[in-house]
Motif scaffolding. Structure first.
Motif, PDB file in Angstrom:
ATOM      1  N   PRO A 178       4.071  -1.249   8.259  1.00  0.00           N
ATOM      2  CA  PRO A 178       2.991  -0.368   8.728  1.00  0.00           C
ATOM      3  C   PRO A 178       3.035   1.025   8.121  1.00  0.00           C
ATOM      4  O   PRO A 178       1.987   1.618   7.861  1.00  0.00           O
ATOM      5  CB  PRO A 178       3.187  -0.334  10.246  1.00  0.00           C
ATOM      6  CG  PRO A 178       4.563  -0.821  10.491  1.00  0.00           C
ATOM      7  CD  PRO A 178       4.912  -1.729   9.370  1.00  0.00           C
ATOM      8  N   ALA A 179       4.230   1.571   7.894  1.00  0.00           N
ATOM      9  CA  ALA A 179       4.379   2.896   7.301  1.00  0.00           C
ATOM     10  C   ALA A 179       5.572   2.859   6.348  1.00  0.00           C
ATOM     11  O   ALA A 179       6.572   2.202   6.627  1.00  0.00           O
ATOM     12  CB  ALA A 179       4.582   3.962   8.374  1.00  0.00           C
ATOM     13  N   LEU A 180       5.430   3.564   5.228  1.00  0.00           N
ATOM     14  CA  LEU A 180       6.480   3.543   4.205  1.00  0.00           C
ATOM     15  C   LEU A 180       7.017   4.949   3.940  1.00  0.00           C
ATOM     16  O   LEU A 180       6.259   5.919   3.977  1.00  0.00           O
ATOM     17  CB  LEU A 180       5.919   2.960   2.900  1.00  0.00           C
ATOM     18  CG  LEU A 180       5.577   1.462   2.937  1.00  0.00           C
ATOM     19  CD1 LEU A 180       4.793   1.063   1.696  1.00  0.00           C
ATOM     20  CD2 LEU A 180       6.850   0.629   3.061  1.00  0.00           C
ATOM     21  N   PRO A 181       8.352   5.024   3.703  1.00  0.00           N
ATOM     22  CA  PRO A 181       9.290   3.916   3.477  1.00  0.00           C
ATOM     23  C   PRO A 181       9.950   3.350   4.737  1.00  0.00           C
ATOM     24  O   PRO A 181      10.588   2.311   4.663  1.00  0.00           O
ATOM     25  CB  PRO A 181      10.343   4.559   2.576  1.00  0.00           C
ATOM     26  CG  PRO A 181      10.374   5.995   2.990  1.00  0.00           C
ATOM     27  CD  PRO A 181       8.944   6.337   3.337  1.00  0.00           C
ATOM     28  N   TYR A 223       0.883  -1.163   0.000  1.00  0.00           N
ATOM     29  CA  TYR A 223       0.000   0.000   0.000  1.00  0.00           C
ATOM     30  C   TYR A 223       0.923   1.216   0.000  1.00  0.00           C
ATOM     31  O   TYR A 223       1.931   1.224   0.721  1.00  0.00           O
ATOM     32  CB  TYR A 223      -0.883   0.034   1.248  1.00  0.00           C
ATOM     33  CG  TYR A 223      -2.152  -0.776   1.170  1.00  0.00           C
ATOM     34  CD1 TYR A 223      -2.871  -0.873  -0.010  1.00  0.00           C
ATOM     35  CD2 TYR A 223      -2.646  -1.416   2.297  1.00  0.00           C
ATOM     36  CE1 TYR A 223      -4.048  -1.603  -0.069  1.00  0.00           C
ATOM     37  CE2 TYR A 223      -3.826  -2.154   2.248  1.00  0.00           C
ATOM     38  CZ  TYR A 223      -4.525  -2.237   1.053  1.00  0.00           C
ATOM     39  OH  TYR A 223      -5.682  -2.962   1.010  1.00  0.00           O
ATOM     40  N   PRO A 224       0.632   2.243  -0.764  1.00  0.00           N
ATOM     41  CA  PRO A 224       1.629   3.307  -0.959  1.00  0.00           C
ATOM     42  C   PRO A 224       2.116   4.004   0.308  1.00  0.00           C
ATOM     43  O   PRO A 224       3.303   4.317   0.425  1.00  0.00           O
ATOM     44  CB  PRO A 224       0.932   4.282  -1.912  1.00  0.00           C
ATOM     45  CG  PRO A 224      -0.506   3.911  -1.891  1.00  0.00           C
ATOM     46  CD  PRO A 224      -0.579   2.465  -1.576  1.00  0.00           C
ATOM     47  N   THR A 225       1.236   4.261   1.277  1.00  0.00           N
ATOM     48  CA  THR A 225       1.683   4.926   2.496  1.00  0.00           C
ATOM     49  C   THR A 225       2.060   3.940   3.595  1.00  0.00           C
ATOM     50  O   THR A 225       2.665   4.329   4.590  1.00  0.00           O
ATOM     51  CB  THR A 225       0.595   5.877   3.037  1.00  0.00           C
ATOM     52  OG1 THR A 225      -0.609   5.138   3.263  1.00  0.00           O
ATOM     53  CG2 THR A 225       0.337   7.015   2.061  1.00  0.00           C
ATOM     54  N   GLY A 226       1.714   2.676   3.416  1.00  0.00           N
ATOM     55  CA  GLY A 226       1.949   1.657   4.427  1.00  0.00           C
ATOM     56  C   GLY A 226       0.645   0.957   4.753  1.00  0.00           C
ATOM     57  O   GLY A 226      -0.441   1.435   4.414  1.00  0.00           O
ATOM     58  N   TYR A 227       0.735  -0.196   5.442  1.00  0.00           N
ATOM     59  CA  TYR A 227      -0.463  -1.002   5.667  1.00  0.00           C
ATOM     60  C   TYR A 227      -1.356  -0.448   6.784  1.00  0.00           C
ATOM     61  O   TYR A 227      -2.551  -0.701   6.798  1.00  0.00           O
ATOM     62  CB  TYR A 227      -0.073  -2.446   5.990  1.00  0.00           C
ATOM     63  CG  TYR A 227      -1.212  -3.412   5.799  1.00  0.00           C
ATOM     64  CD1 TYR A 227      -1.635  -3.760   4.523  1.00  0.00           C
ATOM     65  CD2 TYR A 227      -1.878  -3.966   6.891  1.00  0.00           C
ATOM     66  CE1 TYR A 227      -2.697  -4.633   4.335  1.00  0.00           C
ATOM     67  CE2 TYR A 227      -2.937  -4.840   6.720  1.00  0.00           C
ATOM     68  CZ  TYR A 227      -3.348  -5.166   5.426  1.00  0.00           C
ATOM     69  OH  TYR A 227      -4.404  -6.028   5.243  1.00  0.00           O
ATOM     70  N   ALA A 267       1.736   9.708  -1.608  1.00  0.00           N
ATOM     71  CA  ALA A 267       2.524   8.564  -2.075  1.00  0.00           C
ATOM     72  C   ALA A 267       1.824   7.769  -3.167  1.00  0.00           C
ATOM     73  O   ALA A 267       2.464   7.244  -4.077  1.00  0.00           O
ATOM     74  CB  ALA A 267       2.853   7.650  -0.895  1.00  0.00           C
ATOM     75  N   GLY A 268       0.499   7.664  -3.106  1.00  0.00           N
ATOM     76  CA  GLY A 268      -0.242   6.825  -4.036  1.00  0.00           C
ATOM     77  C   GLY A 268      -0.162   7.252  -5.486  1.00  0.00           C
ATOM     78  O   GLY A 268      -0.412   6.445  -6.388  1.00  0.00           O
ATOM     79  N   ILE A 269       0.178   8.514  -5.731  1.00  0.00           N
ATOM     80  CA  ILE A 269       0.265   8.995  -7.113  1.00  0.00           C
ATOM     81  C   ILE A 269       1.671   9.492  -7.448  1.00  0.00           C
ATOM     82  O   ILE A 269       1.855  10.227  -8.424  1.00  0.00           O
ATOM     83  CB  ILE A 269      -0.767  10.107  -7.384  1.00  0.00           C
ATOM     84  CG1 ILE A 269      -0.623  11.256  -6.368  1.00  0.00           C
ATOM     85  CG2 ILE A 269      -2.190   9.532  -7.337  1.00  0.00           C
ATOM     86  CD1 ILE A 269      -1.457  12.471  -6.697  1.00  0.00           C
ATOM     87  N   HIS A 308       8.113   7.680  -5.342  1.00  0.00           N
ATOM     88  CA  HIS A 308       7.977   7.012  -4.046  1.00  0.00           C
ATOM     89  C   HIS A 308       7.964   5.497  -4.227  1.00  0.00           C
ATOM     90  O   HIS A 308       8.647   4.757  -3.503  1.00  0.00           O
ATOM     91  CB  HIS A 308       6.684   7.469  -3.372  1.00  0.00           C
ATOM     92  CG  HIS A 308       6.316   6.693  -2.137  1.00  0.00           C
ATOM     93  ND1 HIS A 308       6.964   6.862  -0.936  1.00  0.00           N
ATOM     94  CD2 HIS A 308       5.383   5.732  -1.935  1.00  0.00           C
ATOM     95  CE1 HIS A 308       6.438   6.051  -0.031  1.00  0.00           C
ATOM     96  NE2 HIS A 308       5.479   5.353  -0.609  1.00  0.00           N
ATOM     97  N   TYR A 309       7.199   5.002  -5.202  1.00  0.00           N
ATOM     98  CA  TYR A 309       7.155   3.565  -5.462  1.00  0.00           C
ATOM     99  C   TYR A 309       8.528   3.038  -5.870  1.00  0.00           C
ATOM    100  O   TYR A 309       8.930   1.931  -5.490  1.00  0.00           O
ATOM    101  CB  TYR A 309       6.141   3.255  -6.559  1.00  0.00           C
ATOM    102  CG  TYR A 309       4.705   3.234  -6.124  1.00  0.00           C
ATOM    103  CD1 TYR A 309       4.165   2.101  -5.516  1.00  0.00           C
ATOM    104  CD2 TYR A 309       3.863   4.320  -6.326  1.00  0.00           C
ATOM    105  CE1 TYR A 309       2.827   2.053  -5.139  1.00  0.00           C
ATOM    106  CE2 TYR A 309       2.529   4.291  -5.952  1.00  0.00           C
ATOM    107  CZ  TYR A 309       2.022   3.150  -5.354  1.00  0.00           C
ATOM    108  OH  TYR A 309       0.696   3.102  -4.979  1.00  0.00           O
TER     109      TYR A 309
END
Length: 443
Positions: free
Chosen positions: A396-399, A14-18, A32-34, A38-39
């Protein structure tokens, strides 16, 4: 014991974390999702950790109907790049790690899917995979048609997978000779006709590209209902599952593997990877602090809305938060997850509030917490006791959450000989120890 000598490890992105509130963490980019950059960053972190593959979950619609709750979260597919478009960027930004993404068999056609995934496999030299789903989210159906019932979706998915595999075998290996002197681009006898016809699909073929480097890109599957386990046993090569305890994971592992023989499949054709929603720190207290920081960011509106969605979009607003989970109707959505949460609430005698708090983070997945040694101990226990062939890491949180695992836990697993120190081949099948499928023979 696991079917290979070392565990497989992958990353669920998931882009920001789970964690449902990860987007609010000060170190997490809210957009982060767009953001393809980041990916690329988080995929390179996973590649640095020698992960087998990254997995991009997807939905062709937002998940949930409560706009107040949805407006306060970033993990319900509200703002997220289309994964196969994104995989093009990841393909040229990495060199070894596998790239996989979700594909719905309910809202796609086999030819389009076979072509897209084979294209990624060619672009990456054999690092592609797909997660075959039937689309439990009713919000997706509103963008296409009425949602089919659970068993109908799975029957279509099984046939869908058969057609896709047939299209991947449209050509013999080596059919494209590209002989400039002789003026021959491909050998006509190298075409393997498909001519698939049924009530659901009419697909002549051939696919308009050579057989891909892996023969078949790797197939992931994540259903845990009876129909889901049958689909996994017949078509899945990597099985992703949510199992909160060792005993439940062992039961799932045994059950899934017991079904393989009826489809003529050997034990070494499948890898079972439970999801792991973990918090790791240099000390146990540091891991606990990371958990508490994210829990404090949860909006109560989001928590109850997420639980409602995970239980099949039932309305929980009229029930007391400090009372038990009320009796619920059968779900036409994710039946495996519905049963997992209902059973968990009954077994632990959880109130609606307590169940919501658990779901807000892990969504029913196993949740280790502690130092690198603590987490490695638990992963090793599952791996060595017929519960898993490896794990899907749900940072839980990215990166930062993924970096924590790569920098702290991976070296500990390597020290114990449980995980690779370098890639052993070029393709995703090489990483996972899966054989390359033989193609069909021309008639």
């Amino acid at each position: 014991m696991a079917v290979d000598e070392q565990m497989a490890i992958s990353a669920f992105l998931y882009p920001t974390g789970y964690h449902v509130a990860a987007w609010r963490h000060p170190d997490v980019p809210a957009d982060a999702g767009i953001d393809a950059r980041h990916y690329i960053e988080i995929t390179r972190i996973a590649e640095r950790g020698k992960f087998d593959f990254i997995f991009l979950p997807d939905s062709a619609g937002i998940r949930g109907r409560d706009m107040e709750a949805l407006s306060r979260t970033a993990v319900r597919y509200v703002a997220q790049l289309e994964p196969f478009t994104l995989m093009g960027a990841l393909a040229v930004s990495t060199s070894r790690i596998g790239l996989t993404a979700t594909v719905s068999s309910s809202y796609n056609e086999p030819y389009h899917v076979a072509r897209k995934i084979a294209s990624v496999d060619h672009m990456t030299g054999g690092r592609a995979g797909w997660n075959l789903v039937t689309s439990q989210n009713p919000e997706e159906a509103f963008n296409f048609d009425a949602q089919p019932d659970h068993d109908t979706r799975y029957a279509r998915a099984a046939e869908f997978a058969e057609v896709v595999r047939g299209l991947w075998d449209s050509w013999e290996d080596g059919a494209f000779v590209r002989d400039k002197e002789a003026g021959l681009f491909f050998r006509p006898e190298g075409v393997v006709p498909l001519d698939y016809r049924s009530e659901r699909f009419k697909v002549r073929g051939p696919l308009n590209m050579p057989r891909s480097p892996q023969g078949h890109p790797v197939t992931l599957q994540a259903g845990s209902s009876e129909a889901g386990k049958e689909l996994g046993a017949s078509s899945g090569e990597v099985i992703f599952t949510a199992q909160p305890t060792l005993q439940e994971a062992q039961a799932f592992y045994k059950d899934l593997r017991s079904r393989l023989a009826r489809y003529g499949r050997a034990q070494d054709e499948v890898r079972v990877l439970p999801g792991v929603f973990l918090f790791v720190g240099r000390t146990r207290q540091e891991a606990r602090d990371k958990f508490e920081q994210l829990q404090e960011l949860i909006d109560p509106v989001v928590g109850l809305g997420l639980l409602s969605s995970e239980l099949g979009h039932v309305d929980l607003s009229g029930f007391p938060l400090d009372g038990p989970l009320p009796p619920l109707p059968p779900s036409n959505a994710g039946q495996g997850r519905h049963k997992l949460l209902v059973d968990l609430a009954a077994r632990e005698q959880l109130t609606l509030r307590q169940l919501s708090q658990l779901v807000d983070g892990s969504r029913g997945h196993w949740q280790p917490m502690g130092s690198a040694s603590d987490v490695a101990d638990e992963l090793q226990e599952w791996y060595e006791n017929d519960a898993a062939d490896g794990f899907m890491i749900m940072a839980p949180a990215l990166p930062a959450g993924l970096s924590d695992f790569v920098d702290l836990v991976v070296p500990e697993l390597q020290r114990r000989g449980l995980f690779r120190t370098d890639y052993r081949g070029r393709t995703l099948r090489d990483h996972l120890g899966l054989a390359r499928p033989a193609g069909r023979v021309p008639q």
